[in-house]
Design a protein around this motif. Structure first.
Motif, PDB file in Angstrom:
ATOM      1  N   PHE A  94       0.831  -1.201   0.000  1.00  0.00           N
ATOM      2  CA  PHE A  94       0.000   0.000   0.000  1.00  0.00           C
ATOM      3  C   PHE A  94       0.868   1.255   0.000  1.00  0.00           C
ATOM      4  CE2 PHE A  94      -4.385  -1.596   1.673  1.00  0.00           C
ATOM      5  CZ  PHE A  94      -4.375  -2.603   0.724  1.00  0.00           C
ATOM      6  N   ASP A  95       2.015   1.195   0.661  1.00  0.00           N
ATOM      7  CA  ASP A  95       2.948   2.327   0.658  1.00  0.00           C
ATOM      8  C   ASP A  95       3.482   2.582  -0.754  1.00  0.00           C
ATOM      9  OD1 ASP A  95       4.758   4.327   1.856  1.00  0.00           O
ATOM     10  OD2 ASP A  95       6.320   2.888   1.324  1.00  0.00           O
ATOM     11  N   VAL A  96       3.794   1.491  -1.474  1.00  0.00           N
ATOM     12  CA  VAL A  96       4.283   1.633  -2.853  1.00  0.00           C
ATOM     13  C   VAL A  96       3.195   2.271  -3.728  1.00  0.00           C
ATOM     14  CG1 VAL A  96       5.023   0.399  -4.929  1.00  0.00           C
ATOM     15  CG2 VAL A  96       5.897  -0.293  -2.714  1.00  0.00           C
ATOM     16  N   ILE A  97       1.942   1.827  -3.546  1.00  0.00           N
ATOM     17  CA  ILE A  97       0.850   2.399  -4.350  1.00  0.00           C
ATOM     18  C   ILE A  97       0.627   3.861  -3.967  1.00  0.00           C
ATOM     19  CG2 ILE A  97      -1.535   2.148  -5.096  1.00  0.00           C
ATOM     20  CD1 ILE A  97      -1.406  -0.801  -4.262  1.00  0.00           C
ATOM     21  N   ASP A  98       0.721   4.169  -2.675  1.00  0.00           N
ATOM     22  CA  ASP A  98       0.605   5.568  -2.230  1.00  0.00           C
ATOM     23  C   ASP A  98       1.626   6.453  -2.945  1.00  0.00           C
ATOM     24  OD1 ASP A  98      -1.452   5.220  -0.373  1.00  0.00           O
ATOM     25  OD2 ASP A  98      -0.088   4.944   1.325  1.00  0.00           O
ATOM     26  N   ARG A  99       2.836   5.939  -3.073  1.00  0.00           N
ATOM     27  CA  ARG A  99       3.938   6.726  -3.644  1.00  0.00           C
ATOM     28  C   ARG A  99       3.915   6.750  -5.174  1.00  0.00           C
ATOM     29  NH1 ARG A  99       8.733   3.778  -0.819  1.00  0.00           N
ATOM     30  NH2 ARG A  99      10.033   5.152  -2.089  1.00  0.00           N
ATOM     31  N   THR A 100       3.088   5.896  -5.762  1.00  0.00           N
ATOM     32  CA  THR A 100       2.957   5.887  -7.223  1.00  0.00           C
ATOM     33  C   THR A 100       2.050   7.039  -7.638  1.00  0.00           C
ATOM     34  OG1 THR A 100       3.210   3.475  -7.296  1.00  0.00           O
ATOM     35  CG2 THR A 100       2.166   4.532  -9.206  1.00  0.00           C
ATOM     36  N   PRO A 101       2.535   7.977  -8.425  1.00  0.00           N
ATOM     37  CA  PRO A 101       1.721   9.158  -8.752  1.00  0.00           C
ATOM     38  C   PRO A 101       0.533   8.817  -9.651  1.00  0.00           C
ATOM     39  CG  PRO A 101       4.063   9.519  -9.245  1.00  0.00           C
ATOM     40  CD  PRO A 101       3.883   8.057  -9.006  1.00  0.00           C
ATOM     41  N   PHE A 102      -0.527   9.604  -9.518  1.00  0.00           N
ATOM     42  CA  PHE A 102      -1.607   9.514 -10.489  1.00  0.00           C
ATOM     43  C   PHE A 102      -1.032   9.894 -11.854  1.00  0.00           C
ATOM     44  CE2 PHE A 102      -4.157   9.594  -6.669  1.00  0.00           C
ATOM     45  CZ  PHE A 102      -5.224   8.762  -7.004  1.00  0.00           C
ATOM     46  N   GLY A 103      -1.417   9.148 -12.853  1.00  0.00           N
ATOM     47  CA  GLY A 103      -0.857   9.335 -14.194  1.00  0.00           C
ATOM     48  C   GLY A 103       0.124   8.246 -14.572  1.00  0.00           C
ATOM     49  N   ASP A 104       0.592   7.488 -13.562  1.00  0.00           N
ATOM     50  CA  ASP A 104       1.536   6.401 -13.829  1.00  0.00           C
ATOM     51  C   ASP A 104       0.819   5.151 -14.330  1.00  0.00           C
ATOM     52  OD1 ASP A 104       3.634   7.968 -13.063  1.00  0.00           O
ATOM     53  OD2 ASP A 104       4.489   6.504 -11.666  1.00  0.00           O
ATOM     54  N   LEU A 105       1.580   4.274 -14.982  1.00  0.00           N
ATOM     55  CA  LEU A 105       1.056   3.010 -15.486  1.00  0.00           C
ATOM     56  C   LEU A 105       1.934   1.883 -14.943  1.00  0.00           C
ATOM     57  CD1 LEU A 105       0.071   2.296 -19.208  1.00  0.00           C
ATOM     58  CD2 LEU A 105       1.116   0.571 -17.754  1.00  0.00           C
ATOM     59  N   VAL A 106       1.330   1.010 -14.157  1.00  0.00           N
ATOM     60  CA  VAL A 106       2.028  -0.144 -13.590  1.00  0.00           C
ATOM     61  C   VAL A 106       1.649  -1.370 -14.418  1.00  0.00           C
ATOM     62  CG1 VAL A 106       2.347  -1.585 -11.548  1.00  0.00           C
ATOM     63  CG2 VAL A 106       1.989   0.889 -11.290  1.00  0.00           C
ATOM     64  N   PHE A 129      13.517  -1.059  -4.331  1.00  0.00           N
ATOM     65  CA  PHE A 129      12.785  -2.290  -4.643  1.00  0.00           C
ATOM     66  C   PHE A 129      13.422  -3.105  -5.765  1.00  0.00           C
ATOM     67  CE2 PHE A 129       9.481   0.270  -2.607  1.00  0.00           C
ATOM     68  CZ  PHE A 129       8.944  -0.660  -1.727  1.00  0.00           C
ATOM     69  N   LEU A 130      14.318  -2.497  -6.510  1.00  0.00           N
ATOM     70  CA  LEU A 130      14.769  -3.130  -7.749  1.00  0.00           C
ATOM     71  C   LEU A 130      15.563  -4.412  -7.550  1.00  0.00           C
ATOM     72  CD1 LEU A 130      15.645  -0.063  -9.983  1.00  0.00           C
ATOM     73  CD2 LEU A 130      13.762  -1.672 -10.254  1.00  0.00           C
ATOM     74  N   SER A 131      16.359  -4.489  -6.532  1.00  0.00           N
ATOM     75  CA  SER A 131      17.241  -5.662  -6.389  1.00  0.00           C
ATOM     76  C   SER A 131      16.646  -6.746  -5.489  1.00  0.00           C
ATOM     77  CB  SER A 131      18.591  -5.221  -5.833  1.00  0.00           C
ATOM     78  OG  SER A 131      18.401  -4.563  -4.585  1.00  0.00           O
ATOM     79  N   ASN A 132      15.443  -6.504  -4.961  1.00  0.00           N
ATOM     80  CA  ASN A 132      14.868  -7.435  -3.989  1.00  0.00           C
ATOM     81  C   ASN A 132      13.805  -8.345  -4.590  1.00  0.00           C
ATOM     82  OD1 ASN A 132      16.387  -6.479  -1.782  1.00  0.00           O
ATOM     83  ND2 ASN A 132      14.985  -4.772  -1.504  1.00  0.00           N
ATOM     84  N   GLU A 133      13.627  -9.477  -3.941  1.00  0.00           N
ATOM     85  CA  GLU A 133      12.584 -10.434  -4.307  1.00  0.00           C
ATOM     86  C   GLU A 133      11.640 -10.521  -3.111  1.00  0.00           C
ATOM     87  OE1 GLU A 133      13.231 -14.377  -6.702  1.00  0.00           O
ATOM     88  OE2 GLU A 133      13.423 -14.829  -4.578  1.00  0.00           O
ATOM     89  N   TYR A 134      10.343 -10.357  -3.386  1.00  0.00           N
ATOM     90  CA  TYR A 134       9.372 -10.321  -2.296  1.00  0.00           C
ATOM     91  C   TYR A 134       8.460 -11.537  -2.354  1.00  0.00           C
ATOM     92  CZ  TYR A 134      11.018  -5.574  -1.922  1.00  0.00           C
ATOM     93  OH  TYR A 134      11.819  -4.480  -1.781  1.00  0.00           O
ATOM     94  N   GLU A 135       8.350 -12.219  -1.224  1.00  0.00           N
ATOM     95  CA  GLU A 135       7.461 -13.375  -1.155  1.00  0.00           C
ATOM     96  C   GLU A 135       6.043 -12.897  -0.872  1.00  0.00           C
ATOM     97  OE1 GLU A 135       8.988 -16.066   1.719  1.00  0.00           O
ATOM     98  OE2 GLU A 135      10.828 -16.447   0.587  1.00  0.00           O
ATOM     99  N   VAL A 136       5.105 -13.527  -1.543  1.00  0.00           N
ATOM    100  CA  VAL A 136       3.707 -13.153  -1.336  1.00  0.00           C
ATOM    101  C   VAL A 136       2.867 -14.421  -1.481  1.00  0.00           C
ATOM    102  CG1 VAL A 136       3.433 -12.518  -3.775  1.00  0.00           C
ATOM    103  CG2 VAL A 136       1.871 -11.594  -2.097  1.00  0.00           C
ATOM    104  N   SER A 137       1.920 -14.613  -0.560  1.00  0.00           N
ATOM    105  CA  SER A 137       1.081 -15.813  -0.651  1.00  0.00           C
ATOM    106  C   SER A 137      -0.366 -15.389  -0.854  1.00  0.00           C
ATOM    107  CB  SER A 137       1.220 -16.676   0.591  1.00  0.00           C
ATOM    108  OG  SER A 137       0.304 -16.307   1.599  1.00  0.00           O
ATOM    109  N   LEU A 138      -1.036 -16.146  -1.701  1.00  0.00           N
ATOM    110  CA  LEU A 138      -2.445 -15.870  -2.002  1.00  0.00           C
ATOM    111  C   LEU A 138      -3.270 -15.901  -0.713  1.00  0.00           C
ATOM    112  CD1 LEU A 138      -4.748 -15.504  -4.048  1.00  0.00           C
ATOM    113  CD2 LEU A 138      -4.766 -17.966  -4.372  1.00  0.00           C
TER     114      LEU A 138
END
Length: 223
Positions: A9-21, A208-217
């Motif tokens: 959520f912090d990453v999305i907060d910091r993503t400006p409106f107008g950006d494309l992910v 964030f670029l050099s890291n790998e993040y684990e995420v579980s459904l």
């Protein structure tokens, strides 16, 4: 390192409106996980939701969530449907897919801009690979790419385009390299059995670029 709700959520907060992910999903569950997370984010932040639903992809996600024990009807999301017959959410526009790309895009852009004129949105684009599956000529392919690029910088939306990488990379015209070029952020979801890894190929936040993040459904569905 685990990708927690707070971190995402912090990453999305910091993503400006107008950006494309741009999210490349190589799993069977990444689109479910991402859609659910973005909808949760929008609700918690009080931001409106718009979903582009190509060929009933949203219906499939709804059914998969039900199978996983999550009742989600997306009733607060505005939906523009391209093709398909199964309505989910508040459908505000429909476009048949058999029309010429130029006509299709003209209709879509008119509908989307009408929605965006009414405030700020989290815009989730589902089933993008299904749209590109119909492209037989280079001019059609680049017409769609140019339209996507045309929305870049639109301050009424934070856009999240989710694509099935395994399918799209086998098309006559593979859209992935072009979309990676356009996007401000590129994320990859890999893994199996509901346990995935998220990495970033392109991101304005260099930590964030050099890291790998684990995420579980399972964990995401508890957010």
């Amino acid at each position: 390192m685990e990708m927690t709700k707070e971190m995402l959520f912090d990453v999305i907060d910091r993503t400006p409106f107008g950006d494309l992910v741009f999210i490349e999903d190589e799993t069977t569950y990444g689109s479910i996980m991402a859609t659910y997370a973005f909808v949760r984010y929008a609700r918690e932040r009080g931001i409106k939701i718009m979903i582009d639903d190509v060929l009933d992809t949203l219906f499939l996600i709804k059914k998969q969530l039900e199978f996983l024990g999550v009742q989600e009807d997306f009733s607060d999301a505005l939906v523009i449907k391209t093709g398909g017959k199964m309505d989910v959410g508040k459908v505000v526009g429909r476009i048949p897919l058999e029309t010429e790309p130029v006509i299709y895009l003209s209709r879509y852009e008119g509908m989307a801009n009408e929605v965006f004129s009414e405030g700020k949105y989290i815009n989730i684009v589902l089933g993008l690979e299904r749209l590109f599956a119909f492209m037989q000529e280079p001019v059609e392919f680049y017409t769609i790419i140019n339209s996507i690029q045309g929305f870049l910088g639109n301050k009424s939306r934070k856009a999240f385009y989710i694509i099935d990488k395994n399918v799209a990379s086998n098309f006559k015209f593979n859209p992935i390299p072009e979309l990676e070029e356009i996007a401000t952020t590129v994320a990859y979801i890999k893994g199996e059995y509901g346990k995935g890894k998220v990495t970033f190929g392109k991101n304005p936040f260099i930590e964030f670029l050099s890291n790998e993040y684990e995420v579980s459904l399972e964990r995401v569905l508890q957010w």
